[in-house]
Design a protein around this motif. Structure first.
Motif, PDB file in Angstrom:
ATOM      1  N   GLU A 165      23.872  -9.518  -8.958  1.00 45.59           N
ATOM      2  CA  GLU A 165      23.141 -10.778  -8.828  1.00 45.59           C
ATOM      3  C   GLU A 165      21.661 -10.506  -8.576  1.00 45.59           C
ATOM      4  O   GLU A 165      20.786 -11.155  -9.154  1.00 45.59           O
ATOM      5  CB  GLU A 165      23.719 -11.617  -7.695  1.00 45.59           C
ATOM      6  N   ALA A 166      21.357  -9.548  -7.705  1.00 38.26           N
ATOM      7  CA  ALA A 166      19.969  -9.205  -7.423  1.00 38.26           C
ATOM      8  C   ALA A 166      19.261  -8.720  -8.686  1.00 38.26           C
ATOM      9  O   ALA A 166      18.096  -9.064  -8.935  1.00 38.26           O
ATOM     10  CB  ALA A 166      19.904  -8.131  -6.333  1.00 38.26           C
ATOM     11  N   ALA A 167      19.955  -7.922  -9.498  1.00 33.45           N
ATOM     12  CA  ALA A 167      19.367  -7.434 -10.751  1.00 33.45           C
ATOM     13  C   ALA A 167      19.041  -8.582 -11.690  1.00 33.45           C
ATOM     14  O   ALA A 167      17.964  -8.625 -12.305  1.00 33.45           O
ATOM     15  CB  ALA A 167      20.326  -6.450 -11.422  1.00 33.45           C
ATOM     16  N   GLU A 168      19.956  -9.542 -11.810  1.00 30.92           N
ATOM     17  CA  GLU A 168      19.722 -10.677 -12.697  1.00 30.92           C
ATOM     18  C   GLU A 168      18.568 -11.536 -12.200  1.00 30.92           C
ATOM     19  O   GLU A 168      17.761 -12.043 -12.996  1.00 30.92           O
ATOM     20  CB  GLU A 168      21.006 -11.489 -12.831  1.00 30.92           C
ATOM     21  N   LEU A 169      18.457 -11.704 -10.885  1.00 25.47           N
ATOM     22  CA  LEU A 169      17.348 -12.464 -10.331  1.00 25.47           C
ATOM     23  C   LEU A 169      16.014 -11.737 -10.549  1.00 25.47           C
ATOM     24  O   LEU A 169      14.989 -12.378 -10.796  1.00 25.47           O
ATOM     25  CB  LEU A 169      17.576 -12.710  -8.841  1.00 25.47           C
ATOM     26  N   LEU A 170      16.027 -10.419 -10.496  1.00 24.31           N
ATOM     27  CA  LEU A 170      14.814  -9.662 -10.779  1.00 24.31           C
ATOM     28  C   LEU A 170      14.374  -9.862 -12.225  1.00 24.31           C
ATOM     29  O   LEU A 170      13.176  -9.980 -12.507  1.00 24.31           O
ATOM     30  CB  LEU A 170      15.038  -8.173 -10.491  1.00 24.31           C
ATOM     31  N   HIS A 171      15.326  -9.892 -13.151  1.00 28.47           N
ATOM     32  CA  HIS A 171      14.977 -10.186 -14.545  1.00 28.47           C
ATOM     33  C   HIS A 171      14.337 -11.563 -14.651  1.00 28.47           C
ATOM     34  O   HIS A 171      13.373 -11.754 -15.402  1.00 28.47           O
ATOM     35  CB  HIS A 171      16.224 -10.121 -15.424  1.00 28.47           C
ATOM     36  N   ALA A 172      14.884 -12.535 -13.917  1.00 25.15           N
ATOM     37  CA  ALA A 172      14.341 -13.885 -13.965  1.00 25.15           C
ATOM     38  C   ALA A 172      12.912 -13.928 -13.427  1.00 25.15           C
ATOM     39  O   ALA A 172      12.073 -14.690 -13.914  1.00 25.15           O
ATOM     40  CB  ALA A 172      15.235 -14.842 -13.173  1.00 25.15           C
ATOM     41  N   LEU A 173      12.615 -13.100 -12.432  1.00 21.51           N
ATOM     42  CA  LEU A 173      11.268 -13.050 -11.875  1.00 21.51           C
ATOM     43  C   LEU A 173      10.306 -12.283 -12.784  1.00 21.51           C
ATOM     44  O   LEU A 173       9.124 -12.591 -12.840  1.00 21.51           O
ATOM     45  CB  LEU A 173      11.293 -12.384 -10.494  1.00 21.51           C
ATOM     46  N   GLY A 174      10.834 -11.283 -13.488  1.00 20.97           N
ATOM     47  CA  GLY A 174       9.987 -10.488 -14.377  1.00 20.97           C
ATOM     48  C   GLY A 174      10.437  -9.047 -14.420  1.00 20.97           C
ATOM     49  O   GLY A 174      10.268  -8.311 -13.438  1.00 20.97           O
ATOM     50  N   THR A 175      11.007  -8.633 -15.554  1.00 22.67           N
ATOM     51  CA  THR A 175      11.570  -7.285 -15.672  1.00 22.67           C
ATOM     52  C   THR A 175      10.505  -6.211 -15.499  1.00 22.67           C
ATOM     53  O   THR A 175      10.691  -5.236 -14.758  1.00 22.67           O
ATOM     54  CB  THR A 175      12.260  -7.108 -17.032  1.00 22.67           C
ATOM     55  N   ALA A 176       9.376  -6.378 -16.182  1.00 26.38           N
ATOM     56  CA  ALA A 176       8.336  -5.349 -16.140  1.00 26.38           C
ATOM     57  C   ALA A 176       7.806  -5.155 -14.726  1.00 26.38           C
ATOM     58  O   ALA A 176       7.613  -4.016 -14.268  1.00 26.38           O
ATOM     59  CB  ALA A 176       7.195  -5.722 -17.093  1.00 26.38           C
ATOM     60  N   GLU A 177       7.574  -6.250 -14.017  1.00 24.43           N
ATOM     61  CA  GLU A 177       7.063  -6.143 -12.656  1.00 24.43           C
ATOM     62  C   GLU A 177       8.109  -5.527 -11.731  1.00 24.43           C
ATOM     63  O   GLU A 177       7.777  -4.736 -10.833  1.00 24.43           O
ATOM     64  CB  GLU A 177       6.652  -7.520 -12.143  1.00 24.43           C
ATOM     65  N   ALA A 178       9.383  -5.872 -11.952  1.00 23.84           N
ATOM     66  CA  ALA A 178      10.453  -5.283 -11.144  1.00 23.84           C
ATOM     67  C   ALA A 178      10.500  -3.773 -11.328  1.00 23.84           C
ATOM     68  O   ALA A 178      10.619  -3.014 -10.354  1.00 23.84           O
ATOM     69  CB  ALA A 178      11.792  -5.911 -11.521  1.00 23.84           C
ATOM     70  N   LEU A 179      10.372  -3.306 -12.574  1.00 25.51           N
ATOM     71  CA  LEU A 179      10.394  -1.865 -12.837  1.00 25.51           C
ATOM     72  C   LEU A 179       9.167  -1.190 -12.244  1.00 25.51           C
ATOM     73  O   LEU A 179       9.255  -0.075 -11.714  1.00 25.51           O
ATOM     74  CB  LEU A 179      10.464  -1.621 -14.346  1.00 25.51           C
ATOM     75  N   ARG A 180       8.021  -1.847 -12.338  1.00 32.78           N
ATOM     76  CA  ARG A 180       6.801  -1.257 -11.780  1.00 32.78           C
ATOM     77  C   ARG A 180       6.933  -1.067 -10.278  1.00 32.78           C
ATOM     78  O   ARG A 180       6.586  -0.016  -9.737  1.00 32.78           O
ATOM     79  CB  ARG A 180       5.597  -2.150 -12.095  1.00 32.78           C
ATOM     80  N   ARG A 181       7.461  -2.095  -9.611  1.00 30.71           N
ATOM     81  CA  ARG A 181       7.606  -2.013  -8.160  1.00 30.71           C
ATOM     82  C   ARG A 181       8.728  -1.050  -7.749  1.00 30.71           C
ATOM     83  O   ARG A 181       8.668  -0.442  -6.686  1.00 30.71           O
ATOM     84  CB  ARG A 181       7.888  -3.395  -7.590  1.00 30.71           C
ATOM     85  N   LEU A 182       9.741  -0.949  -8.603  1.00 33.15           N
ATOM     86  CA  LEU A 182      10.855  -0.063  -8.286  1.00 33.15           C
ATOM     87  C   LEU A 182      10.389   1.374  -8.153  1.00 33.15           C
ATOM     88  O   LEU A 182      10.752   2.082  -7.197  1.00 33.15           O
ATOM     89  CB  LEU A 182      11.940  -0.184  -9.365  1.00 33.15           C
ATOM     90  N   GLY A 183       9.594   1.828  -9.121  1.00 29.44           N
ATOM     91  CA  GLY A 183       9.025   3.171  -9.064  1.00 29.44           C
ATOM     92  C   GLY A 183      10.084   4.245  -8.887  1.00 29.44           C
ATOM     93  O   GLY A 183      11.111   4.246  -9.573  1.00 29.44           O
ATOM     94  N   THR A 184       9.857   5.127  -7.933  1.00 27.47           N
ATOM     95  CA  THR A 184      10.788   6.227  -7.674  1.00 27.47           C
ATOM     96  C   THR A 184      11.337   6.174  -6.251  1.00 27.47           C
ATOM     97  O   THR A 184      11.684   7.200  -5.675  1.00 27.47           O
ATOM     98  CB  THR A 184      10.095   7.586  -7.899  1.00 27.47           C
ATOM     99  N   ARG A 185      11.430   4.957  -5.706  1.00 34.86           N
ATOM    100  CA  ARG A 185      11.992   4.835  -4.361  1.00 34.86           C
ATOM    101  C   ARG A 185      13.448   5.267  -4.357  1.00 34.86           C
ATOM    102  O   ARG A 185      14.075   5.357  -5.424  1.00 34.86           O
ATOM    103  CB  ARG A 185      11.858   3.390  -3.859  1.00 34.86           C
ATOM    104  N   ASP A 186      13.995   5.537  -3.182  1.00 33.97           N
ATOM    105  CA  ASP A 186      15.391   5.948  -3.072  1.00 33.97           C
ATOM    106  C   ASP A 186      16.289   4.937  -3.780  1.00 33.97           C
ATOM    107  O   ASP A 186      16.152   3.722  -3.584  1.00 33.97           O
ATOM    108  CB  ASP A 186      15.807   6.047  -1.601  1.00 33.97           C
TER     109      ASP A 186
END
Length: 227
Positions: A165-186
């Motif tokens: 569910e969290a993944a789908e909500l991140l797509h709704a907010l913006g996939t590119a921005e989610a990936l940028r913020r995700l980075g290489t965190r644990d």
């Protein structure tokens, strides 16, 4: 098409909005379409095959996607699948919206009233922050709240549902921005794999590359593990 009022909720197909007590409750677009379909056809059970055709007509998905959609809608409405007030599972068939007091209202009038309402009048940021399923782009920490959920390891089936569910909500907010913020965190490899796996269930989701991702081999292993 009318809007639908039931219990403390209002569903406006024209505005594509679900509201509870005047406060908008975000819902993934396909899940919103499913809720509207069940409301439209509330006097009968809707077959799973018809749901797939109407809600996921442009992509091929599994029963798991539909099960996840229904679970999320139930959680959003505060429904209990063991004693459902709103959505009942019809064994070997599909689902039916069973709440008896659904009132159809003029959706055009609802749209006019919403447009005339002062900006932010129906918002409650504190409540939204407490209800993680209702995270919106207007909240500055929305991405971080969801990224914290998606990077956690799944121990139980409920954990896995929460991460999807969290993944789908991140797509709704913006996939590119989610990936940028995700980075290489644990936990970034499993999170990136899950974002890739759920992109078919979230309308408007962007691409989630593997080869150009940090640790592509690790992401690939996590993608395979999801299958």
């Amino acid at each position: 098409m009318p809007a639908y009022r039931f219990s403390t909720f209002l569903v406006s197909p024209k505005q594509r909005a679900l509201r509870q007590d005047g406060r908008e409750v975000p819902l993934i677009p396909r899940y919103f379409d499913l809720l509207v379909l069940l409301l439209e056809r509330r006097h009968e059970a809707v077959h799973r095959r018809e749901i797939f055709d109407r809600v996921w007509g442009d992509v091929i998905v599994s029963d798991t996607s539909l099960n996840q959609a229904v679970r999320t809608i139930r959680r959003t409405l505060g429904d209990d699948p063991r004693e459902p007030r709103f959505i009942r599972t019809i064994s070997r068939h599909g689902y039916r919206f069973v709440f008896p007091d659904v009132i159809e209202v003029d959706d055009e009038a609802m749209a006019v009233n919403a447009a005339a309402q002062p900006a932010g009048a129906a918002k409650n940021p504190a409540s939204a922050a407490e209800d993680l399923a209702g995270v919106t782009a207007a909240e500055p920490d929305a991405f971080e709240l969801l990224l914290a959920r998606i990077t956690q390891p799944a121990v139980t089936d409920a954990d896995e549902e929460d991460r999807r569910e969290a993944a789908e909500l991140l797509h709704a907010l913006g996939t590119a921005e989610a990936l940028r913020r995700l980075g290489t965190r644990d936990g970034h490899t499993r999170a990136r794999a899950l974002l890739r796996d759920t992109r078919w269930d979230a309308a408007g989701a962007g691409d989630v590359p593997v080869l150009s991702a940090p640790d592509p081999a690790g992401v690939a292993r996590e993608v395979i593990a999801l299958r």
